[in-house]
Design a protein around this motif. Structure first.
Motif, short mmCIF file in Angstrom:
data_model
loop_
_atom_site.label_atom_id
_atom_site.label_comp_id
_atom_site.label_asym_id
_atom_site.label_seq_id
_atom_site.Cartn_x
_atom_site.Cartn_y
_atom_site.Cartn_z
N HIS A 78 17.91 2.22 26.03
CA HIS A 78 19.05 2.62 25.20
C HIS A 78 20.33 2.02 25.82
O HIS A 78 20.33 1.63 26.98
CB HIS A 78 19.21 4.14 25.20
CG HIS A 78 18.09 4.88 24.54
ND1 HIS A 78 18.21 5.46 23.32
CD2 HIS A 78 16.81 5.14 24.94
CE1 HIS A 78 17.08 6.06 22.99
NE2 HIS A 78 16.20 5.88 23.95
N PRO B 168 20.75 1.70 19.85
CA PRO B 168 19.40 2.21 20.07
C PRO B 168 18.51 1.12 20.67
O PRO B 168 18.87 -0.06 20.64
CB PRO B 168 18.93 2.60 18.67
CG PRO B 168 19.72 1.73 17.75
CD PRO B 168 21.03 1.46 18.42
N LEU C 117 11.50 8.79 16.15
CA LEU C 117 12.46 9.06 15.06
C LEU C 117 11.75 9.65 13.85
O LEU C 117 12.27 10.55 13.20
CB LEU C 117 13.19 7.77 14.69
CG LEU C 117 14.18 7.28 15.74
CD1 LEU C 117 14.70 5.89 15.39
CD2 LEU C 117 15.35 8.24 15.85
N TYR D 71 19.22 11.38 22.55
CA TYR D 71 19.18 10.02 23.10
C TYR D 71 19.52 8.98 22.03
O TYR D 71 19.96 7.89 22.33
CB TYR D 71 17.80 9.71 23.68
CG TYR D 71 17.55 10.36 25.03
CD1 TYR D 71 18.23 9.91 26.15
CD2 TYR D 71 16.66 11.41 25.16
CE1 TYR D 71 18.00 10.49 27.39
CE2 TYR D 71 16.43 12.00 26.39
CZ TYR D 71 17.11 11.54 27.50
OH TYR D 71 16.90 12.12 28.72
N TYR D 72 19.25 9.34 20.77
CA TYR D 72 19.53 8.42 19.67
C TYR D 72 20.88 8.73 19.03
O TYR D 72 21.16 8.29 17.92
CB TYR D 72 18.40 8.48 18.63
CG TYR D 72 17.15 7.80 19.14
CD1 TYR D 72 16.93 6.45 18.89
CD2 TYR D 72 16.23 8.49 19.91
CE1 TYR D 72 15.80 5.81 19.37
CE2 TYR D 72 15.10 7.86 20.41
CZ TYR D 72 14.89 6.52 20.13
OH TYR D 72 13.78 5.89 20.62
#
Lengths: 251, 291
Positions: free
Chosen positions: A62, B207, B216, B285-286
């Motif tokens: 990320h 991402p 997801l 985290y996304y």
């Protein structure tokens, strides 16, 4: 039984340096390459060349942006994330079949794929998103810490580390025994203030992250000195330019 | 969380089925012969149908037998063991009622407790997950038990019990929603704790991949606020209010059947929201606020 061992002899794991990682994704590619060809079911892709490509990965990078409160320069942090081989791994105890287990000898969390029913509950129990169910095989995949490399006597000594560590061109990934306070990785963690991800979840991760060092401030003495050179050199406009300025202002 | 139809169907139907078995095991209604057969058939179709539906989301349903082994640590395994025990004991009890016209109260009581235990185990699968703060509360098993008992009372034709249990389930449902809406914020898990990055505001910049992925699809389901509010009203209206009105209306069989159907539809809506509104911390985290 999917009970966790009371204690593991060693705590093998990774230390990831967020200061050094350049976000090249080489660890992602080498991980996928090694783990597709070796231990367990291959990591499949769905529609790799189609409109909606997706696939199974054990390691993902990320990127985050921090805007410091003290007015320093905004910073971009690349953030590789894979299984943290937690001491209190919630993914292991929820497993109904005993497919998930944590090894007593080195603390590595593994999945016995022939026992996995693909219920997905372990992935639900993991706060880090470290487990992904393979869409082709219907079994849970996760980082094995390259268990088929690190003890592999057919490989030269320097290759007996996880593929991600071996490949990292920035040396941002370190592998070792975090249960031994004198190991290189433990010393690195102590020196650099290594930390846990989501400590409040109570998972006691073995993998540690090293914080990025603060970058130069935008407001140094040097930049302040330079600011005086940036004062406008032209004063108020006169004549035709002044008239044009006023005319444009009125439009 | 992704609201998988198989899991919603499973928890809704098996909850009602095991709820009915609780009442049958306790001897309400005290039926024998053909009438008992019909009651037990309904209970087994719901309970077993629900269990079968739950195997549809497995990657390897043919290995499902292995799930009976880890009852010492896993609530999912316990659910399997307790549900099979409940179904076996209640089958013996039911056979006594249907074929011999004879009630064995001890067997019935054991079956009723095991049936309640099955619903408890189902609820604990969700309530144990610290990763979904909305679920991690003792109110989750209370909600599942309250809904199962209310549905069981309706199906067993226990009007007086249903008139108490339905509003009770409604109150628990409201409390569960009120608590749940603040659960993620209160859990202390944020993007800052997830990344360990501090000293300023942390924002997800990019991402790890351009497409979607398992995480997801499974965890990052998002439902609109207004949409959720409407569904909550539908869930309470169909699940609690309409069945109570129908039970108070004159008539016996038709309103009771309508009340049971309406209740099941309401519970299904509530269960859809149970999953759709649940924020898994991996969403952070996304860059999502959970969801």
């Amino acid at each position: 039984m999917t009970a966790l061992p009371d204690k593991t002899e060693r705590k093998m794991g990774l230390v990831i340096d967020l200061d050094t990682c350049v976000g090249c994704h080489a660890c992602v590619v080498s991980c996928k390459g090694w783990n597709t060809e070796n231990y367990g079911a291959p990591l499949s892709d769905q529609q790799p060349y189609g409109a909606d490509p997706s696939g199974t990965f054990l390691n993902r990078v990320h990127s985050y942006e921090i805007t410091p409160d003290d007015g320093g320069a905004a910073q971009l942090v690349h953030f590789p994330k894979s299984c943290l081989h937690c001491e209190d791994a919630p993914c292991v105890t929820v497993c109904p079949t005993g497919a998930s287990f944590k090894r007593a000898e080195d603390g590595i969390v593994l999945v016995n794929e022939s026992d996995c029913i693909g219920c997905g509950l372990c992935a639900w129990a993991c706060p880090y998103g470290a487990r992904e169910q393979d869409a082709a095989e219907g079994v849970m995949k996760k980082c094995t810490l390259c268990v088929d490399r690190i003890y592999n006597e057919n490989l030269p000594q320097e290759d007996r580390v996880p593929a991600c560590v071996r490949t990292c061109p920035a040396k941002a990934r370190h592998f070792g025994d975090l249960g031994d306070p004198d190991s290189d990785v433990s010393r690195l963690v102590a020196e650099r203030g290594g930390f846990d991800l989501m400590p409040e979840q109570g998972t006691k991760p073995v993998n540690k992250y090293l914080p990025p060092r603060p970058r130069d401030s935008l407001q140094s003495a040097e930049t302040e000195a330079q600011e005086t050179w940036l004062e406008p050199v032209a004063g108020e406009a006169k004549g035709f330019i002044a008239w044009l300025d006023r005319a444009l202002e009125k439009l | 969380m992704h609201p998988a139809p198989s899991v919603i169907l499973f928890t809704t139907l098996s909850g009602a089925g095991f709820g009915l078995l609780v009442f049958l095991g306790a001897g309400f209604p005290a039926v024998t012969g053909w009438v008992a057969f019909v009651f037990f058939a309904v209970a087994y179709v719901l309970a077993v149908g629900g269990l079968l539906a739950s195997t549809f989301h497995l990657g390897h349903p043919e290995r499902a037998m292995k799930a009976f082994t880890q009852w010492r640590t896993s609530w999912l395994s316990r659910e399997g063991v307790v549900s099979v025990a409940a179904l076996l004991v209640m089958a013996l009890y039911g056979a006594g009622l249907v074929f011999q016209g004879e009630a064995r109260p001890v067997l019935g009581a054991v079956g009723a407790v095991l049936s309640l235990g099955t619903v408890l185990c189902t609820a604990m699968i969700y309530a144990q997950l610290a990763t979904v703060p909305r679920w991690k509360t003792w109110l989750t098993p209370v909600l599942f038990l309250a809904l199962a008992l209310a549905g069981g009372a309706l199906l067993a034709g226990q009007v007086r019990a249903a008139l108490v249990l339905l509003p009770l389930a409604g109150v628990v449902q409201l409390l569960w929603w009120l608590r749940g809406d603040r659960a993620l914020a209160r859990s202390g898990t944020t993007l800052a704790s997830a990344t360990g990055l501090g000293g300023g505001e942390v924002r997800a910049f990019e991402p790890p991949h351009t497409g979607s992925n398992y995480l997801l699809r499974e965890f990052a389901f998002q439902v609109g606020r207004r949409h959720a509010l409407k569904l909550r009203i539908i869930a309470l209206g169909l699940g609690v209010v309409l069945p109570v009105v129908l039970l108070l209306a004159p008539g016996t069989h038709v309103p009771a059947a309508l009340a049971a159907l309406s209740h099941l539809a309401g519970v299904a809506a509530s269960r859809w929201l149970f999953f759709a509104e649940a924020e898994h911390v991996v969403g952070l985290y996304y860059g999502r606020r959970g969801g």
